[in-house]
Design a protein around this motif. Structure first.
Motif, PDB file in Angstrom:
ATOM      1  N   CYS A  54       0.862  -1.185   0.000  1.00 34.80           N
ATOM      2  CA  CYS A  54       0.000   0.000   0.000  1.00 34.80           C
ATOM      3  C   CYS A  54       0.900   1.238   0.000  1.00 34.80           C
ATOM      4  CB  CYS A  54      -0.897  -0.020   1.230  1.00 34.80           C
ATOM      5  SG  CYS A  54      -1.963   1.433   1.368  1.00 34.80           S
ATOM      6  N   SER A  55       0.878   2.003  -1.061  1.00 33.28           N
ATOM      7  CA  SER A  55       1.751   3.164  -1.185  1.00 33.28           C
ATOM      8  C   SER A  55       1.265   4.306  -0.305  1.00 33.28           C
ATOM      9  CB  SER A  55       1.789   3.626  -2.648  1.00 33.28           C
ATOM     10  OG  SER A  55       2.511   4.826  -2.771  1.00 33.28           O
ATOM     11  N   ARG A  56       2.190   4.888   0.471  1.00 32.26           N
ATOM     12  CA  ARG A  56       1.849   6.014   1.344  1.00 32.26           C
ATOM     13  C   ARG A  56       2.621   7.262   0.950  1.00 32.26           C
ATOM     14  NH1 ARG A  56       0.264   2.163   5.051  1.00 32.26           N
ATOM     15  NH2 ARG A  56      -0.951   3.419   6.494  1.00 32.26           N
ATOM     16  N   THR A  57       2.962   7.393  -0.327  1.00 31.84           N
ATOM     17  CA  THR A  57       3.784   8.512  -0.781  1.00 31.84           C
ATOM     18  C   THR A  57       3.147   9.855  -0.460  1.00 31.84           C
ATOM     19  OG1 THR A  57       4.654   7.159  -2.591  1.00 31.84           O
ATOM     20  CG2 THR A  57       4.932   9.550  -2.763  1.00 31.84           C
ATOM     21  N   GLU A  58       1.829   9.978  -0.721  1.00 31.14           N
ATOM     22  CA  GLU A  58       1.169  11.259  -0.471  1.00 31.14           C
ATOM     23  C   GLU A  58       1.109  11.590   1.009  1.00 31.14           C
ATOM     24  OE1 GLU A  58      -2.296   8.468  -1.692  1.00 31.14           O
ATOM     25  OE2 GLU A  58      -0.104   8.491  -1.786  1.00 31.14           O
ATOM     26  N   VAL A  59       1.037  10.558   1.859  1.00 31.27           N
ATOM     27  CA  VAL A  59       1.047  10.780   3.303  1.00 31.27           C
ATOM     28  C   VAL A  59       2.406  11.330   3.731  1.00 31.27           C
ATOM     29  CG1 VAL A  59       0.767   9.721   5.575  1.00 31.27           C
ATOM     30  CG2 VAL A  59      -0.618   8.935   3.652  1.00 31.27           C
ATOM     31  N   ARG A  60       3.456  10.725   3.195  1.00 27.90           N
ATOM     32  CA  ARG A  60       4.809  11.171   3.529  1.00 27.90           C
ATOM     33  C   ARG A  60       5.056  12.599   3.039  1.00 27.90           C
ATOM     34  NH1 ARG A  60       7.231   7.869   0.667  1.00 27.90           N
ATOM     35  NH2 ARG A  60       7.123   6.115   2.115  1.00 27.90           N
ATOM     36  N   GLN A  61       4.591  12.906   1.837  1.00 29.73           N
ATOM     37  CA  GLN A  61       4.766  14.251   1.296  1.00 29.73           C
ATOM     38  C   GLN A  61       4.000  15.283   2.110  1.00 29.73           C
ATOM     39  OE1 GLN A  61       3.484  13.716  -2.767  1.00 29.73           O
ATOM     40  NE2 GLN A  61       5.529  13.132  -3.481  1.00 29.73           N
ATOM     41  N   PHE A  62       2.784  14.921   2.522  1.00 30.08           N
ATOM     42  CA  PHE A  62       1.999  15.832   3.357  1.00 30.08           C
ATOM     43  C   PHE A  62       2.728  16.113   4.663  1.00 30.08           C
ATOM     44  CE2 PHE A  62      -1.052  16.359   6.843  1.00 30.08           C
ATOM     45  CZ  PHE A  62      -1.733  17.490   6.409  1.00 30.08           C
ATOM     46  N   ALA A  63       3.283  15.073   5.278  1.00 32.34           N
ATOM     47  CA  ALA A  63       4.006  15.243   6.538  1.00 32.34           C
ATOM     48  C   ALA A  63       5.216  16.155   6.367  1.00 32.34           C
ATOM     49  CB  ALA A  63       4.442  13.886   7.077  1.00 32.34           C
ATOM     50  N   GLN A  64       5.947  15.992   5.272  1.00 32.54           N
ATOM     51  CA  GLN A  64       7.151  16.787   5.065  1.00 32.54           C
ATOM     52  C   GLN A  64       6.847  18.269   4.864  1.00 32.54           C
ATOM     53  OE1 GLN A  64       8.960  14.726   1.760  1.00 32.54           O
ATOM     54  NE2 GLN A  64      10.116  13.335   3.100  1.00 32.54           N
ATOM     55  N   TYR A  65       5.700  18.582   4.281  1.00 37.06           N
ATOM     56  CA  TYR A  65       5.329  19.982   4.073  1.00 37.06           C
ATOM     57  C   TYR A  65       4.601  20.580   5.275  1.00 37.06           C
ATOM     58  CZ  TYR A  65       6.614  19.807  -0.864  1.00 37.06           C
ATOM     59  OH  TYR A  65       7.315  19.705  -2.035  1.00 37.06           O
ATOM     60  N   PHE A  66       3.835  19.767   5.971  1.00 32.86           N
ATOM     61  CA  PHE A  66       2.962  20.280   7.039  1.00 32.86           C
ATOM     62  C   PHE A  66       3.641  20.291   8.407  1.00 32.86           C
ATOM     63  CE2 PHE A  66      -0.074  19.053  10.442  1.00 32.86           C
ATOM     64  CZ  PHE A  66      -0.784  20.242  10.518  1.00 32.86           C
ATOM     65  N   ILE A  67       4.296  19.197   8.771  1.00 34.60           N
ATOM     66  CA  ILE A  67       4.765  19.033  10.147  1.00 34.60           C
ATOM     67  C   ILE A  67       5.921  19.956  10.522  1.00 34.60           C
ATOM     68  CG2 ILE A  67       5.921  17.410  11.714  1.00 34.60           C
ATOM     69  CD1 ILE A  67       4.056  15.260  10.689  1.00 34.60           C
ATOM     70  N   PRO A  68       7.020  20.049   9.761  1.00 34.33           N
ATOM     71  CA  PRO A  68       8.141  20.898  10.205  1.00 34.33           C
ATOM     72  C   PRO A  68       7.754  22.349  10.497  1.00 34.33           C
ATOM     73  CG  PRO A  68       8.868  19.442   8.465  1.00 34.33           C
ATOM     74  CD  PRO A  68       7.380  19.290   8.541  1.00 34.33           C
ATOM     75  N   PRO A  69       7.062  23.066   9.586  1.00 35.07           N
ATOM     76  CA  PRO A  69       6.707  24.459   9.922  1.00 35.07           C
ATOM     77  C   PRO A  69       5.710  24.555  11.062  1.00 35.07           C
ATOM     78  CG  PRO A  69       5.706  23.813   7.828  1.00 35.07           C
ATOM     79  CD  PRO A  69       6.667  22.734   8.193  1.00 35.07           C
ATOM     80  N   PHE A  70       4.760  23.630  11.120  1.00 32.04           N
ATOM     81  CA  PHE A  70       3.765  23.682  12.187  1.00 32.04           C
ATOM     82  C   PHE A  70       4.416  23.456  13.548  1.00 32.04           C
ATOM     83  CE2 PHE A  70       0.428  22.204  14.963  1.00 32.04           C
ATOM     84  CZ  PHE A  70      -0.663  22.982  14.611  1.00 32.04           C
ATOM     85  N   TYR A  71       5.288  22.460  13.641  1.00 33.66           N
ATOM     86  CA  TYR A  71       5.960  22.176  14.905  1.00 33.66           C
ATOM     87  C   TYR A  71       6.854  23.319  15.342  1.00 33.66           C
ATOM     88  CZ  TYR A  71       4.516  17.254  15.092  1.00 33.66           C
ATOM     89  OH  TYR A  71       3.797  16.100  15.184  1.00 33.66           O
ATOM     90  N   MET A  72       7.507  23.978  14.391  1.00 29.46           N
ATOM     91  CA  MET A  72       8.369  25.089  14.760  1.00 29.46           C
ATOM     92  C   MET A  72       7.557  26.278  15.255  1.00 29.46           C
ATOM     93  SD  MET A  72      11.262  23.816  14.555  1.00 29.46           S
ATOM     94  CE  MET A  72      12.106  25.304  15.081  1.00 29.46           C
ATOM     95  N   ILE A  73       6.381  26.510  14.672  1.00 31.91           N
ATOM     96  CA  ILE A  73       5.502  27.573  15.171  1.00 31.91           C
ATOM     97  C   ILE A  73       5.048  27.265  16.588  1.00 31.91           C
ATOM     98  CG2 ILE A  73       3.243  28.660  14.866  1.00 31.91           C
ATOM     99  CD1 ILE A  73       3.668  28.343  11.829  1.00 31.91           C
ATOM    100  N   VAL A  74       4.630  26.018  16.821  1.00 32.37           N
ATOM    101  CA  VAL A  74       4.209  25.604  18.166  1.00 32.37           C
ATOM    102  C   VAL A  74       5.366  25.744  19.147  1.00 32.37           C
ATOM    103  CG1 VAL A  74       3.442  23.633  19.559  1.00 32.37           C
ATOM    104  CG2 VAL A  74       2.414  24.043  17.322  1.00 32.37           C
ATOM    105  N   PHE A  75       6.548  25.321  18.730  1.00 31.68           N
ATOM    106  CA  PHE A  75       7.726  25.392  19.599  1.00 31.68           C
ATOM    107  C   PHE A  75       8.046  26.835  19.999  1.00 31.68           C
ATOM    108  CE2 PHE A  75      12.339  26.217  19.654  1.00 31.68           C
ATOM    109  CZ  PHE A  75      12.674  25.567  20.841  1.00 31.68           C
ATOM    110  N   LEU A  76       8.108  27.732  19.024  1.00 33.00           N
ATOM    111  CA  LEU A  76       8.501  29.119  19.300  1.00 33.00           C
ATOM    112  C   LEU A  76       7.460  29.846  20.149  1.00 33.00           C
ATOM    113  CD1 LEU A  76       9.976  30.104  15.817  1.00 33.00           C
ATOM    114  CD2 LEU A  76      11.245  29.622  17.932  1.00 33.00           C
ATOM    115  N   SER A  77       6.191  29.727  19.786  1.00 30.62           N
ATOM    116  CA  SER A  77       5.143  30.421  20.541  1.00 30.62           C
ATOM    117  C   SER A  77       4.984  29.838  21.934  1.00 30.62           C
ATOM    118  CB  SER A  77       3.818  30.365  19.776  1.00 30.62           C
ATOM    119  OG  SER A  77       3.445  29.025  19.517  1.00 30.62           O
TER     120      SER A  77
END
Length: 361
Positions: A33-56
């Motif tokens: 079962c290919s999860r390529t789109e899941v991995r791509q979504f995580a790479q674009y969504f998670i790093p900036p979101f986590y850094m915003i949460v971390f800084l604030s």
């Protein structure tokens, strides 16, 4: 970290027969079962979101620690819990940059840090939730059982420190599986938690959902319902403001934590019975886990404002910090604090039990 522990290695789903990888077949082919789109979504969504949460979140919680260190004495149990909550939030937030980099670059920090960060993540996440539960119980005692609370005031600080210690010890014990079963997967270049059996994996999901949401939720609803009933019977002119504050605290907790913990229950059931085999459903669970977990992390940013800065005393101490660093003049400080001090004098008998710290009475 649910994106990488719980045996979702590289976003491949775990079956009952495999502890590391799942060989679920796509309905369109006989392959994985290919999860390529899941991995791509995580790479674009998670790093900036986590850094915003971390800084604030870092800024807000650091301010709480500074306030306690230089401007505020711990007078009651809630003060002790608030300081511990800010420390737990800070330690939890410090793990987010590691997970952001893990999504983008893979785990580059070695096996020891894999176990350490996994364990610290779980310890502080559980500590935050348990401390919020302690705050609700303390406010229940302070307002609903006010006479009893005043009678035992001499033992309050000792009790709060002992309870805080119990919270930390409990969180450490519940996090031991993350220390024991986490390791770096060299092939996938990820930090993973691989449980030795699906029963233990399901128990881990169930434990996190129970201790991390359902038990605290029941306690908070009971305590704040009783507080609301007590305030409705009082004649304080500020009771409506306090009730709105209670509604906000409970609503934010439910909105931020319920979706994620619901996914935890779904994953616990699936880990025990392998109920999800459709590829599209597996992908939807992956997407839901990423989004709801990110929402749950927002609570660490909001805690300083929900439990500290809305209180009159905390706002006054924050203004003093701003004066000391040159952001506010002495004249502006007096002008802002004068009406607040007047309102404190008019506050009800509930403020005698220091309810202002949490409910902004």
């Amino acid at each position: 970290m649910t994106l990488f522990d719980d045996n979702n290695e590289d976003f491949l789903f775990t079956t009952a027969s495999e502890h590391n990888f799942v060989y679920d077949y796509d309905e369109e082919s006989s392959g994985l079962c290919s999860r390529t789109e899941v991995r791509q979504f995580a790479q674009y969504f998670i790093p900036p979101f986590y850094m915003i949460v971390f800084l604030s979140g870092f800024v807000g919680n650091i301010l709480v620690v500074v306030l306690f260190a230089f401007y505020k004495r711990m007078r009651n149990m809630t003060d002790v819990y608030l300081l511990n909550l800010a420390i737990a939030d800070l330690l939890f937030l410090c793990t987010l940059p590691f997970w952001a980099l893990d999504v983008k670059l893979g785990w580059i920090f070695g096996n020891f840090l894999c176990k350490t960060i996994k364990g610290f993540y779980k310890i502080n996440f559980l500590s935050c939730i348990l401390l919020l539960t302690c705050i609700s119980i303390d406010r229940y005692i302070a307002i609903v059982k006010a006479i009893k609370a005043r009678a035992s005031k001499s033992k309050i600080l000792l009790h709060s420190k002992l309870i805080s210690l119990i919270v930390w010890v409990t969180a450490v014990l519940l996090s031991l599986p993350d220390f024991c079963y986490s390791s770096k997967d060299e092939a996938l270049k990820s930090c993973l938690t691989v449980y030795p059996g699906n029963i233990l994996k399901a128990a881990g999901f169930a434990m996190q959902a129970t201790v991390g949401f359902f038990v605290p939720f029941v306690v908070m609803v009971f305590c704040y319902s009783m507080i609301t009933w007590k305030l409705l019977q009082a004649k304080s002119f500020q009771k409506h403001r306090a009730i709105k504050m209670i509604g906000t605290v409970v609503s934010v907790f439910v909105i931020s934590q319920l979706p994620y913990n619901s996914i935890m229950i779904v994953q616990a059931i699936d880990a025990a019975n392998i109920t999800i085999t459709d590829c599209k459903t597996l992908k939807n669970v992956d997407f839901a886990t990423q989004i709801t977990q990110s929402i749950a992390f927002l609570h660490s940013c909001l805690n300083p404002f929900l439990y500290a800065f809305l209180g009159v005393k905390f706002r006054q101490d924050l203004l003093k910090i701003m004066k000391d660093i040159g952001c506010v003049s002495q004249r502006q400080l007096r002008r802002v604090m004068r009406p607040q001090q007047g309102s404190c004098k008019r506050s009800s008998a509930h403020s005698e039990t220091d309810t202002t710290g949490t409910l902004s009475l």
